[in-house]
Scaffold this active site. Structure first.
Site, PDB file in Angstrom:
ATOM      1  N   GLY A 217     -21.359   7.118  -2.046  1.00  0.00           N
ATOM      2  CA  GLY A 217     -20.420   6.129  -1.497  1.00  0.00           C
ATOM      3  C   GLY A 217     -18.997   6.646  -1.537  1.00  0.00           C
ATOM      4  O   GLY A 217     -18.157   6.256  -0.727  1.00  0.00           O
TER       5      GLY A 217
ATOM      6  N   ASP B  86     -10.709  13.625   4.005  1.00  0.00           N
ATOM      7  CA  ASP B  86      -9.418  13.813   3.316  1.00  0.00           C
ATOM      8  C   ASP B  86      -9.133  15.285   3.029  1.00  0.00           C
ATOM      9  O   ASP B  86      -7.982  15.690   2.905  1.00  0.00           O
ATOM     10  CB  ASP B  86      -9.413  13.054   1.970  1.00  0.00           C
TER      11      ASP B  86
ATOM     12  N   HIS C 138     -10.056 -18.981  23.430  1.00  0.00           N
ATOM     13  CA  HIS C 138      -9.134 -19.938  22.826  1.00  0.00           C
ATOM     14  C   HIS C 138      -9.928 -20.871  21.918  1.00  0.00           C
ATOM     15  O   HIS C 138     -11.003 -21.334  22.315  1.00  0.00           O
ATOM     16  CB  HIS C 138      -8.449 -20.763  23.922  1.00  0.00           C
TER      17      HIS C 138
ATOM     18  N   CYS D   6     -14.090   5.680  -1.330  1.00  0.00           N
ATOM     19  CA  CYS D   6     -13.945   4.469  -0.517  1.00  0.00           C
ATOM     20  C   CYS D   6     -14.804   3.324  -1.059  1.00  0.00           C
ATOM     21  O   CYS D   6     -14.318   2.224  -1.294  1.00  0.00           O
ATOM     22  CB  CYS D   6     -14.313   4.782   0.922  1.00  0.00           C
TER      23      CYS D   6
ATOM     24  N   GLY E  95       0.618   8.907  -3.622  1.00  0.00           N
ATOM     25  CA  GLY E  95      -0.099   9.721  -2.644  1.00  0.00           C
ATOM     26  C   GLY E  95      -1.376  10.296  -3.218  1.00  0.00           C
ATOM     27  O   GLY E  95      -1.695  10.099  -4.393  1.00  0.00           O
TER      28      GLY E  95
ATOM     29  N   GLY F 189       5.678   3.851  -6.264  1.00  0.00           N
ATOM     30  CA  GLY F 189       5.230   4.155  -4.905  1.00  0.00           C
ATOM     31  C   GLY F 189       4.874   2.883  -4.156  1.00  0.00           C
ATOM     32  O   GLY F 189       3.947   2.171  -4.535  1.00  0.00           O
TER      33      GLY F 189
HETATM   34  P1  NAD Z   1       1.301   6.761   0.440  1.00  0.00           P
HETATM   35  O1  NAD Z   1       1.676   8.094   0.957  1.00  0.00           O
HETATM   36  O2  NAD Z   1       0.893   5.685   1.372  1.00  0.00           O
HETATM   37  O3  NAD Z   1       2.525   6.165  -0.410  1.00  0.00           O
HETATM   38  C1  NAD Z   1       3.095   6.828  -1.512  1.00  0.00           C
HETATM   39  C2  NAD Z   1       4.500   6.309  -1.716  1.00  0.00           C
HETATM   40  O4  NAD Z   1       4.998   6.818  -2.941  1.00  0.00           O
HETATM   41  C3  NAD Z   1       5.477   6.752  -0.634  1.00  0.00           C
HETATM   42  O5  NAD Z   1       6.163   5.633  -0.124  1.00  0.00           O
HETATM   43  C4  NAD Z   1       6.404   7.712  -1.373  1.00  0.00           C
HETATM   44  O6  NAD Z   1       7.724   7.695  -0.869  1.00  0.00           O
HETATM   45  C5  NAD Z   1       6.351   7.187  -2.798  1.00  0.00           C
HETATM   46  N1  NAD Z   1       6.668   8.159  -3.832  1.00  0.00           N
HETATM   47  C6  NAD Z   1       6.254   9.464  -3.910  1.00  0.00           C
HETATM   48  N2  NAD Z   1       6.717  10.026  -5.047  1.00  0.00           N
HETATM   49  C7  NAD Z   1       7.440   9.079  -5.709  1.00  0.00           C
HETATM   50  C8  NAD Z   1       8.160   9.045  -6.953  1.00  0.00           C
HETATM   51  N3  NAD Z   1       8.220  10.121  -7.753  1.00  0.00           N
HETATM   52  N4  NAD Z   1       8.801   7.883  -7.326  1.00  0.00           N
HETATM   53  C9  NAD Z   1       8.710   6.790  -6.506  1.00  0.00           C
HETATM   54  N5  NAD Z   1       8.046   6.781  -5.341  1.00  0.00           N
HETATM   55  C10 NAD Z   1       7.409   7.897  -4.946  1.00  0.00           C
HETATM   56  O7  NAD Z   1       0.180   7.049  -0.675  1.00  0.00           O
HETATM   57  P2  NAD Z   1      -0.806   6.072  -1.446  1.00  0.00           P
HETATM   58  O8  NAD Z   1      -0.349   4.670  -1.348  1.00  0.00           O
HETATM   59  O9  NAD Z   1      -0.981   6.673  -2.804  1.00  0.00           O
HETATM   60  O10 NAD Z   1      -2.139   6.233  -0.614  1.00  0.00           O
HETATM   61  C11 NAD Z   1      -2.796   7.503  -0.553  1.00  0.00           C
HETATM   62  C12 NAD Z   1      -3.675   7.621   0.645  1.00  0.00           C
HETATM   63  O11 NAD Z   1      -4.725   6.685   0.591  1.00  0.00           O
HETATM   64  C13 NAD Z   1      -2.915   7.407   1.933  1.00  0.00           C
HETATM   65  O12 NAD Z   1      -2.977   8.621   2.665  1.00  0.00           O
HETATM   66  C14 NAD Z   1      -3.639   6.314   2.642  1.00  0.00           C
HETATM   67  O13 NAD Z   1      -3.961   6.724   3.957  1.00  0.00           O
HETATM   68  C15 NAD Z   1      -4.912   6.094   1.857  1.00  0.00           C
HETATM   69  N6  NAD Z   1      -5.119   4.644   1.701  1.00  0.00           N
HETATM   70  C16 NAD Z   1      -5.430   3.915   2.787  1.00  0.00           C
HETATM   71  C17 NAD Z   1      -5.592   2.546   2.668  1.00  0.00           C
HETATM   72  C18 NAD Z   1      -5.947   1.756   3.872  1.00  0.00           C
HETATM   73  O14 NAD Z   1      -6.288   2.335   4.893  1.00  0.00           O
HETATM   74  N7  NAD Z   1      -5.883   0.424   3.829  1.00  0.00           N
HETATM   75  C19 NAD Z   1      -5.412   1.922   1.455  1.00  0.00           C
HETATM   76  C20 NAD Z   1      -5.071   2.686   0.372  1.00  0.00           C
HETATM   77  C21 NAD Z   1      -4.932   4.065   0.513  1.00  0.00           C
END
Ligand code: NAD
Length: 470
Positions: free
Chosen positions: A39, A313, A447, A42, A273, A182
């Site tokens: 799985g 990924d 609708h 995700c 991230g 973040g």
């Molecule tokens: P993200 O890239 O969306 O956000 C990370 C944030 O952390 C950014 O805004 C960045 O500026 C900030 N940041 C980085 N270093 C920092 C620091 N030292 N201090 C403060 N802020 C800092 O990453 P995420 O939220 O960790 O998600 C990771 C991945 O998982 C993404 O690529 C996303 O596509 C995927 N994801 C998708 C979904 C969805 O599709 N609904 C949900 C969750 C995660």
């Protein structure tokens, strides 16, 4: 023990398990190796469990609105009670169901699931440590689908109060205060859910805006929600240190003015991230080129080594489950001899915040940067009867369509508002089919449903929306 097969897939996440099922359907002798539960991130510790927690948190907040004098004529004098342990148990029951569903689908497709961690000796051979001993697997084709892991901040590694999204989905007790580092996808989805559950949440974000992938107009309703729910958002702020004393962790950060500040919490969620998993499984023993931190692939997901493929990924942004699945399905078909290429017009992305936000294709600003003259049509959910009847019309949400000015072909669709995630299929479909504004406006939408907002946005682009005055 040894095993030869036609296709060896490493990683049973939404990329790998979909590739395996499709390969099995196509009659290819397929083995999939997974060290954890089938799985992947995700299903086990990401998209699905977070959606369950978000759903429960929303339910809890909604029930809270009926406390005291009530809402809609429905009152719940004592308000709802939360049992975090039971919430987590309920979420686990969904994960268990999906995990066994994936294993059943693999079996039905004739795929062999080998449980253990694979280590490659060369491009076509790996050893897997299983509970019954080591298995050497040799394959004609190898599909790498090892996924990604949460990025750590060097000065505050995961452990104790410092948690990643994985632990955030397993908290048996609600922390009183949560500091989130973040304000991207993960931070906002989980931070908002914890706020709904009654936790005090505070964000530290390095950029001067939240959700970097979306423009200011789109994220405004989310910022409004955060303000209304008294969630401090420190923008242009950088976390610098974390000190734990007793149950409390104090995060030191510099604010937008460069001043040293502190935020305290019983838990600190680091969501800065994710990084592709390229270490610990013998990638260095394969002749594979990288592209920055990712495995380099072409539009058919071929790596630099013949008959070694990589998906999901591991191969780059966007790190989204549905992209991984689409690539997995494609690779299985190419191995079976079909002519395929990964060339979508757009990959929709949804963030399950409050309200939800969805985007596919170009925003008006991105189109402008690309030198494309556009027509933009917008329709607010405040003018949708269905949205109002679902208490979803007052959050500032809207649908926005961006089309080429010369021929009205749609090049981007974005929306923000409660429940908009469920519109993403129609949006992606319209973009993929190169629909014009007239095609959407000319499709009779039911609708009363939220989908009418899409047709009205198309009409607005054509200059004659019905339910909103010019
Ligand atoms: P993200 O890239 O969306 O956000 C990370 C944030 O952390 C950014 O805004 C960045 O500026 C900030 N940041 C980085 N270093 C920092 C620091 N030292 N201090 C403060 N802020 C800092 O990453 P995420 O939220 O960790 O998600 C990771 C991945 O998982 C993404 O690529 C996303 O596509 C995927 N994801 C998708 C979904 C969805 O599709 N609904 C949900 C969750 C995660």
């Amino acid at each position: 023990m040894g095993r030869n097969c036609k296709v060896l897939i490493v990683g049973a996440g939404p990329g790998g398990y979909v590739a395996a099922i499709r390969a099995g359907q196509l009659g290819l002798d397929t083995v999939i190796v997974e060290g954890d539960r089938a799985g992947g991130t995700c299903l086990i510790r990401g998209c699905i469990p977070s959606k369950a927690v978000i759903h429960a948190a929303t339910r809890f907040e909604e029930l809270g609105a009926h406390a005291g004098d009530g809402d809609m004529g429905i009152s719940l004098p004592d308000g709802p009670m939360l049992n975090m342990g039971k919430l987590v148990e309920w979420k686990e029951s969904i994960v268990d169901k999906l995990n066994s569903g994936v294993e059943m689908l693999l079996k039905k497709a004739g795929v062999e699931l080998v449980r253990g961690w694979a280590t490659f000796r060369d491009g076509k051979t790996c050893d897997v440590e299983t509970s019954e001993g080591s298995v050497k697997i040799t394959a004609e084709h190898v599909v790498l689908a090892t996924g990604s892991r949460a990025t750590e901040l060097s000065f505050m590694p995961f452990g104790g109060n410092i948690i990643s999204s994985t632990e955030a989905l397993e908290l048996g007790e609600l922390p009183e205060r949560l500091v989130v580092i973040g304000a991207g996808y993960i931070g906002l989805e989980l931070g908002i859910a914890y706020r709904k559950l009654g936790c005090q949440v505070e964000f530290i974000e390095a950029l001067d805006h939240i959700l970097p992938l979306y423009d200011a107009e789109l994220v405004r309703p989310i910022s409004m929600w955060l303000r209304k729910h008294k969630v401090p958002m420190h923008l242009s702020a950088r976390a610098t240190e974390a000190k734990t004393r007793g149950k409390t962790t104090t995060v030191g950060f510099t604010d937008a003015d460069g001043k040293a500040q502190k935020a305290k919490g019983e838990r600190v969620l680091v969501a800065v991230g994710r990084r592709p998993c390229t270490e610990g499984w013998g990638l260095e023993n394969m002749a594979i080129d990288l592209d920055g931190p990712f495995v380099k692939v072409d539009t058919r997901c071929r790596t630099s080594m013949r008959n070694v493929w990589a998906i999901g990924d591991l191969v780059g942004e966007p790190m989204l489950a549905h992209k991984a699945s689409a690539q997995g399905e494609m690779v299985a078909e190419i191995i079976a001899g079909h002519r395929r290429e990964f060339d979508p017009v757009g990959i929709p992305a949804v963030c399950f915040t409050e309200p939800e936000i969805i985007g596919v294709g170009l925003t008006p600003d991105e189109a402008k940067e690309a030198g494309i003259a556009t027509t933009v049509g917008k329709f607010p959910f405040a003018a949708s009867g269905r949205a109002l009847a679902m208490q979803a019309g007052t959050d500032g949400g809207f649908v926005r369509i961006t089309a080429r000015r010369d021929d009205n072909v749609i090049i981007g669709i974005h929306a923000v508002g409660a429940h908009v995630a469920e519109l993403s299929g129609e949006f992606a479909h319209a973009l993929e089919m190169s629909a014009r504004l007239e095609d959407i406006a000319g499709t009779i939408h039911v609708h009363p449903t939220l989908t009418e907002a899409f047709a009205e946005a198309a009409l607005a682009g054509l200059g004659h929306a019905i339910h909103v005055a010019k």
